[in-house]
Structure formats: structure tokens, C-alpha cells
Design an enzyme around this catalytic site. Structure first.
Site, PDB file in Angstrom:
ATOM      1  N   CYS A 100     -72.749  85.915 -11.604  1.00  0.00           N
ATOM      2  CA  CYS A 100     -72.175  84.731 -10.968  1.00  0.00           C
ATOM      3  C   CYS A 100     -72.477  84.776  -9.481  1.00  0.00           C
ATOM      4  O   CYS A 100     -72.359  85.844  -8.863  1.00  0.00           O
ATOM      5  CB  CYS A 100     -70.663  84.699 -11.198  1.00  0.00           C
ATOM      6  SG  CYS A 100     -69.845  83.281 -10.455  1.00  0.00           S
ATOM      7  N   HIS A 142     -69.508  79.098 -18.847  1.00  0.00           N
ATOM      8  CA  HIS A 142     -69.321  79.808 -17.567  1.00  0.00           C
ATOM      9  C   HIS A 142     -68.997  78.811 -16.449  1.00  0.00           C
ATOM     10  O   HIS A 142     -68.056  79.019 -15.672  1.00  0.00           O
ATOM     11  CB  HIS A 142     -70.596  80.600 -17.245  1.00  0.00           C
ATOM     12  CG  HIS A 142     -70.555  81.315 -15.927  1.00  0.00           C
ATOM     13  ND1 HIS A 142     -70.547  82.678 -15.821  1.00  0.00           N
ATOM     14  CD2 HIS A 142     -70.506  80.835 -14.652  1.00  0.00           C
ATOM     15  CE1 HIS A 142     -70.484  83.014 -14.536  1.00  0.00           C
ATOM     16  NE2 HIS A 142     -70.478  81.911 -13.815  1.00  0.00           N
ATOM     17  N   GLU A 143     -69.787  77.722 -16.381  1.00  0.00           N
ATOM     18  CA  GLU A 143     -69.587  76.759 -15.286  1.00  0.00           C
ATOM     19  C   GLU A 143     -68.259  76.023 -15.430  1.00  0.00           C
ATOM     20  O   GLU A 143     -67.549  75.811 -14.446  1.00  0.00           O
ATOM     21  CB  GLU A 143     -70.746  75.763 -15.212  1.00  0.00           C
ATOM     22  CG  GLU A 143     -72.109  76.374 -14.929  1.00  0.00           C
ATOM     23  CD  GLU A 143     -72.115  77.360 -13.778  1.00  0.00           C
ATOM     24  OE1 GLU A 143     -71.326  77.211 -12.832  1.00  0.00           O
ATOM     25  OE2 GLU A 143     -72.908  78.319 -13.846  1.00  0.00           O
ATOM     26  N   HIS A 146     -65.234  77.750 -14.188  1.00  0.00           N
ATOM     27  CA  HIS A 146     -64.987  77.642 -12.742  1.00  0.00           C
ATOM     28  C   HIS A 146     -64.047  76.475 -12.438  1.00  0.00           C
ATOM     29  O   HIS A 146     -63.285  76.524 -11.468  1.00  0.00           O
ATOM     30  CB  HIS A 146     -66.301  77.433 -11.989  1.00  0.00           C
ATOM     31  CG  HIS A 146     -67.086  78.686 -11.733  1.00  0.00           C
ATOM     32  ND1 HIS A 146     -66.626  79.707 -10.931  1.00  0.00           N
ATOM     33  CD2 HIS A 146     -68.321  79.074 -12.158  1.00  0.00           C
ATOM     34  CE1 HIS A 146     -67.541  80.668 -10.871  1.00  0.00           C
ATOM     35  NE2 HIS A 146     -68.579  80.313 -11.613  1.00  0.00           N
TER      36      HIS A 146
END
Ligand code: NI
Length: 177
Positions: A100, A142-143, A146
């Protein structure tokens, strides 16, 4: 257009839930997306979420280019995803290594849904609706994490599988998300 500073783990802004975008016509949104694109490219990232540059809006971008060193790796076209909703297509989870841009120099083994549907909007407010699997599905999860204030180390099941990239994978150049 501008390359923006990426916040690092420890900054409380990375832990806050992002707000949905309401106005797709705003010049601020267009500028944000250009800056996210430029920042991701400049840092050779596979993806970037708006909170990583200090903007608490539900916007992510991602892109995975062909890499001659990994001919079997899936490529992912440049995608802007606003107000995303993820729906797993099965309960199957897979573990793979992630990095990341907000956790520079590290890698961890992270479980993710193997296949999912993602829905949302592109930069112009047009609907996006794709069903994907493998690395594409991993990058999206993953994004979107966030946007919920979740960084990948929080998802590692066994912290023995968390370490420095240059020690885990000596001599390799790897992309971060
Ligand atoms: Ni990330």
C-alpha cells in the site's frame, strides 16, 4: 494536474469513513480524479483512494499494467470508481501479498473474496457494473477498504506474514496499492 502527498499509516485521516459524492458535475471532483490519477502513476501504484491524499470522499482509481516479468498477471484497465458497492459472488477467500502506498516498503498476506461484483459510477456519473475475480477483485477490495478507514495490515490473519518488501522479495520491483 498535480501529484499529491500520500498520507501514511498513523495519520488519523486514513481511519475515517469517506462520504459519498453527491455532485458529479463539480470541478472539484474532476480535479480530484486527475490528481489521483497523476499521483498513482507517479508512484507506480496499482490503485489509490481519495482518503490517501486527505480527501474524505468515496472515490478510488486503479490500474494494473502488463508487466513482462509477470506474464501471467492479470491486467486491469484504468478505472475510476465513485460511491462503490461491493457484493461478493461466493464465500471463497484467497490469500495473497499486498502492499500500500500508505504503508511504504511493507508487504502482507491478506485474505480477500476471490470473486465479486462492483457497482458505482465513473468520473462523469455513468454507472459502472463489473463482475471480476482474482487480482482485479483484490485491488478493488483493497481500495474500497480505504473508504471505510481500513488499511490492509488490519486484515492480516497471521502477522508472521507481514514484513519488509526488500527482505521478503529481494531484488523485485512490486507495485503498491
Ligand atoms: Ni492502499
Amino acid at each position: 494536474m498535480a501529484v499529491r502527498e500520500v498520507l501514511k499509516m498513523g495519520d488519523p485521516r486514513l481511519l475515517e469513513p469517506a462520504r459519498p459524492v453527491g455532485d458529479f458535475a463539480s470541478p472539484e471532483l474532476a480535479r480530484l480524479i486527475v490528481d489521483m490519477h497523476d499521483t498513482m502513476r507517479a508512484l507506480n501504484g496499482a490503485g489509490l483512494a481519495a482518503p490517501q491524499i486527505g480527501v474524505g470522499l468515496q472515490v478510488v482509481v486503479f490500474e494494473v499494467d502488463a508487466n513482462p516479468r509477470y506474464p501471467d498477471a492479470e491486467t486491469v484497465p484504468y478505472t475510476v470508481l465513485v460511491n462503490p458497492v461491493l457484493t461478493p459472488l461466493s464465500e471463497t477467500m484467497e490469500e495473497a501479498w499486498e502492499g500500500c502506498l500508505s504503508v511504504p516498503g511493507m508487504r502482507g498476506l491478506v485474505p480477500r473474496y476471490a470473486a465479486l461484483r462492483y457497482q458505482g459510477f465513473d468520473a462523469g456519473g455513468q454507472p459502472v457494473d463489473r463482475s471480476v475475480s482474482g487480482f482485479h477483485a483484490r485491488v478493488v477490495q483493497h481500495e474500497v477498504d480505504h473508504l471505510h478507514g481500513i488499511l490492509y495490515p488490519m486484515r492480516i490473519r497471521d502477522l508472521r506474514w507481514f514484513g519488509f518488501t526488500d527482505t521478503l522479495f529481494p531484488g523485485q520491483t512490486l507495485q503498491d496499492d
